[in-house]
Design a protein around this motif. Structure first.
Motif, mmCIF file in Angstrom:
data_model
loop_
_atom_site.group_PDB
_atom_site.id
_atom_site.type_symbol
_atom_site.label_atom_id
_atom_site.label_comp_id
_atom_site.label_asym_id
_atom_site.label_seq_id
_atom_site.Cartn_x
_atom_site.Cartn_y
_atom_site.Cartn_z
ATOM 1 N N MET A 1 0.849 -1.199 0.000
ATOM 2 C CA MET A 1 0.000 0.000 0.000
ATOM 3 C C MET A 1 0.881 1.244 0.000
ATOM 4 N N GLY A 2 0.355 2.294 -0.617
ATOM 5 C CA GLY A 2 1.114 3.531 -0.728
ATOM 6 C C GLY A 2 1.626 3.734 -2.144
ATOM 7 N N MET A 3 1.255 4.894 -2.723
ATOM 8 C CA MET A 3 1.698 5.294 -4.046
ATOM 9 C C MET A 3 2.338 6.683 -3.915
ATOM 10 N N THR A 4 2.604 7.328 -5.039
ATOM 11 C CA THR A 4 3.302 8.617 -4.954
ATOM 12 C C THR A 4 2.674 9.581 -3.938
ATOM 13 N N GLY A 5 1.344 9.662 -3.956
ATOM 14 C CA GLY A 5 0.677 10.649 -3.107
ATOM 15 C C GLY A 5 0.658 10.318 -1.628
ATOM 16 N N ASP A 6 0.836 9.033 -1.290
ATOM 17 C CA ASP A 6 0.592 8.663 0.110
ATOM 18 C C ASP A 6 1.534 7.594 0.668
ATOM 19 N N TYR A 7 2.668 7.328 -0.027
ATOM 20 C CA TYR A 7 3.516 6.216 0.446
ATOM 21 C C TYR A 7 4.156 6.490 1.806
ATOM 22 N N ILE A 8 4.373 7.765 2.126
ATOM 23 C CA ILE A 8 5.025 8.058 3.409
ATOM 24 C C ILE A 8 4.101 7.671 4.571
ATOM 25 N N VAL A 9 2.830 8.066 4.439
ATOM 26 C CA VAL A 9 1.843 7.687 5.455
ATOM 27 C C VAL A 9 1.680 6.162 5.497
ATOM 28 N N ALA A 10 1.674 5.535 4.319
ATOM 29 C CA ALA A 10 1.516 4.077 4.260
ATOM 30 C C ALA A 10 2.646 3.364 5.012
ATOM 31 N N VAL A 11 3.874 3.859 4.824
ATOM 32 C CA VAL A 11 5.008 3.243 5.539
ATOM 33 C C VAL A 11 4.840 3.427 7.048
ATOM 34 N N GLU A 12 4.417 4.601 7.447
ATOM 35 C CA GLU A 12 4.197 4.832 8.888
ATOM 36 C C GLU A 12 3.172 3.864 9.462
ATOM 37 N N GLU A 13 2.240 3.428 8.611
ATOM 38 C CA GLU A 13 1.175 2.533 9.078
ATOM 39 C C GLU A 13 1.452 1.057 8.777
ATOM 40 N N GLY A 14 2.687 0.760 8.337
ATOM 41 C CA GLY A 14 3.054 -0.653 8.250
ATOM 42 C C GLY A 14 3.192 -1.250 6.864
ATOM 43 N N ALA A 15 3.176 -0.444 5.824
ATOM 44 C CA ALA A 15 3.375 -1.000 4.475
ATOM 45 C C ALA A 15 4.708 -1.742 4.400
ATOM 46 N N THR A 16 4.712 -2.924 3.796
ATOM 47 C CA THR A 16 5.972 -3.633 3.549
ATOM 48 C C THR A 16 6.372 -3.521 2.079
ATOM 49 N N ILE A 17 5.435 -3.084 1.253
ATOM 50 C CA ILE A 17 5.708 -2.827 -0.157
ATOM 51 C C ILE A 17 5.022 -1.513 -0.523
ATOM 52 N N VAL A 18 5.770 -0.582 -1.110
ATOM 53 C CA VAL A 18 5.138 0.619 -1.655
ATOM 54 C C VAL A 18 5.329 0.605 -3.175
ATOM 55 N N ARG A 19 4.337 1.095 -3.874
ATOM 56 C CA ARG A 19 4.350 1.083 -5.344
ATOM 57 C C ARG A 19 4.377 2.522 -5.833
ATOM 58 N N VAL A 20 5.561 2.969 -6.240
ATOM 59 C CA VAL A 20 5.729 4.388 -6.556
ATOM 60 C C VAL A 20 6.118 4.564 -8.023
ATOM 61 N N GLY A 21 5.315 5.317 -8.746
ATOM 62 C CA GLY A 21 5.593 5.587 -10.155
ATOM 63 C C GLY A 21 6.002 7.027 -10.401
ATOM 64 N N THR A 22 5.029 7.925 -10.292
ATOM 65 C CA THR A 22 5.231 9.330 -10.649
ATOM 66 C C THR A 22 6.423 9.974 -9.950
ATOM 67 N N ALA A 23 6.600 9.703 -8.670
ATOM 68 C CA ALA A 23 7.688 10.348 -7.924
ATOM 69 C C ALA A 23 9.056 9.881 -8.417
ATOM 70 N N ILE A 24 9.102 8.767 -9.128
ATOM 71 C CA ILE A 24 10.376 8.264 -9.651
ATOM 72 C C ILE A 24 10.552 8.635 -11.131
ATOM 73 N N PHE A 25 9.516 8.355 -11.915
ATOM 74 C CA PHE A 25 9.646 8.480 -13.382
ATOM 75 C C PHE A 25 9.016 9.763 -13.938
ATOM 76 N N GLY A 26 8.365 10.566 -13.097
ATOM 77 C CA GLY A 26 7.669 11.746 -13.584
ATOM 78 C C GLY A 26 6.237 11.415 -13.966
ATOM 79 N N SER A 27 5.487 12.447 -14.323
ATOM 80 C CA SER A 27 4.061 12.222 -14.566
ATOM 81 C C SER A 27 3.840 11.462 -15.867
ATOM 82 N N ARG A 28 2.702 10.802 -15.957
ATOM 83 C CA ARG A 28 2.387 9.973 -17.133
ATOM 84 C C ARG A 28 1.443 10.701 -18.080
#
Ligand SMILES: *Cc1c(COP(=O)(O)O)cnc(C)c1O
Length: 226
Positions: free
Chosen positions: A199-226
């Protein structure tokens, strides 16, 4: 650019782990490369990234063909049953098992190939009309059914939280996901473990990690907008 972006995302994950007393080793960053060209993926590889997520079977397979074999691929998008055969044995994890019929198809194909396939169950945690995934009510019965299928092993849960301007708004959903995982784990169901929370994508991965995410899926913050 992509190298700097990756560094930034990894730094944010590290800090979120520190704040919440978590081990950063327990958070896997999946770089979501959908719609992005192979050259962008190569840039990420040069920066040390090895785990990539795609949401379309054909796009994933054609990228696999031309990229090094030592990469790890995750299927994160809605998967049609007739496409299962193209990715089994080639992806490390299917995040998006969203129906019993899909699980049955994966089981059939896994038996045919003589393998066991690790998957996550997708949960529509905010009960959004437009989203795939099991509802909260459907989740436990689905676990019971899927646990009887040979060749498929449930490793945890996945969700895409609503699109929000303020990531804090999704905290309650991430908390709910963590609680669902604990509830299921406590039932000790065969072939079902709850070690992964995707759980957690570009918009919310930081909060997701705080709440226990073991996998975050991040696109835009790495590769730019689509
Ligand atoms: C596209 C996608 C992501 C990444 O989204 P960003 O907002 O670009 O980080 C994550 N998960 C799924 C299922 C996606 O389809």
């Amino acid at each position: 650019m992509i190298a700097e972006n990756l560094e930034e995302v990894k730094k944010n994950i590290l800090e979120a782990c520190k704040r919440s007393g978590r081990d950063p080793q327990k958070v896997c960053l999946v770089a979501v490369s959908k719609t992005k060209p192979v050259s962008s993926i190569e840039e990420a590889i040069d920066a040390g990234q090895t785990v990539f997520g795609e949401n379309k079977v054909q796009e994933m397979c054609s990228k696999m063909e031309v990229l090094p074999e030592n990469l790890h691929w995750h299927m994160i998008g809605h998967l049609q049953r007739n496409k299962v055969k193209y990715i089994l044995g080639r992806v490390d994890l299917i995040h998006s098992v969203d129906s019993l019929r899909l699980a049955q198809q994966i089981s059939l194909e896994a038996q045919r190939q003589g393998i066991t396939v690790p998957v996550l169950l997708e949960v529509n945690v905010a009960a959004e009309e437009s989203k795939f995934g099991f509802s909260e009510e459907e989740l436990m019965p689905a676990c019971m059914e899927i646990s009887t299928l040979p060749g498929i092993q449930v490793k945890g849960l996945m969700t895409s939280a609503p699109y929000v301007d303020c990531p804090e708004d999704n905290r309650k959903y991430f908390q709910k996901m963590a609680k669902l995982a604990v509830d299921i784990q406590s039932k000790n169901i065969d072939n079902i473990c709850m070690e992964e929370l995707s759980m957690g994508m570009t918009g919310d991965y930081i909060v997701a990690v705080e709440e226990g995410a073991t996998i975050v899926r991040v696109g835009t913050a790495i590769f730019g907008s689509r």
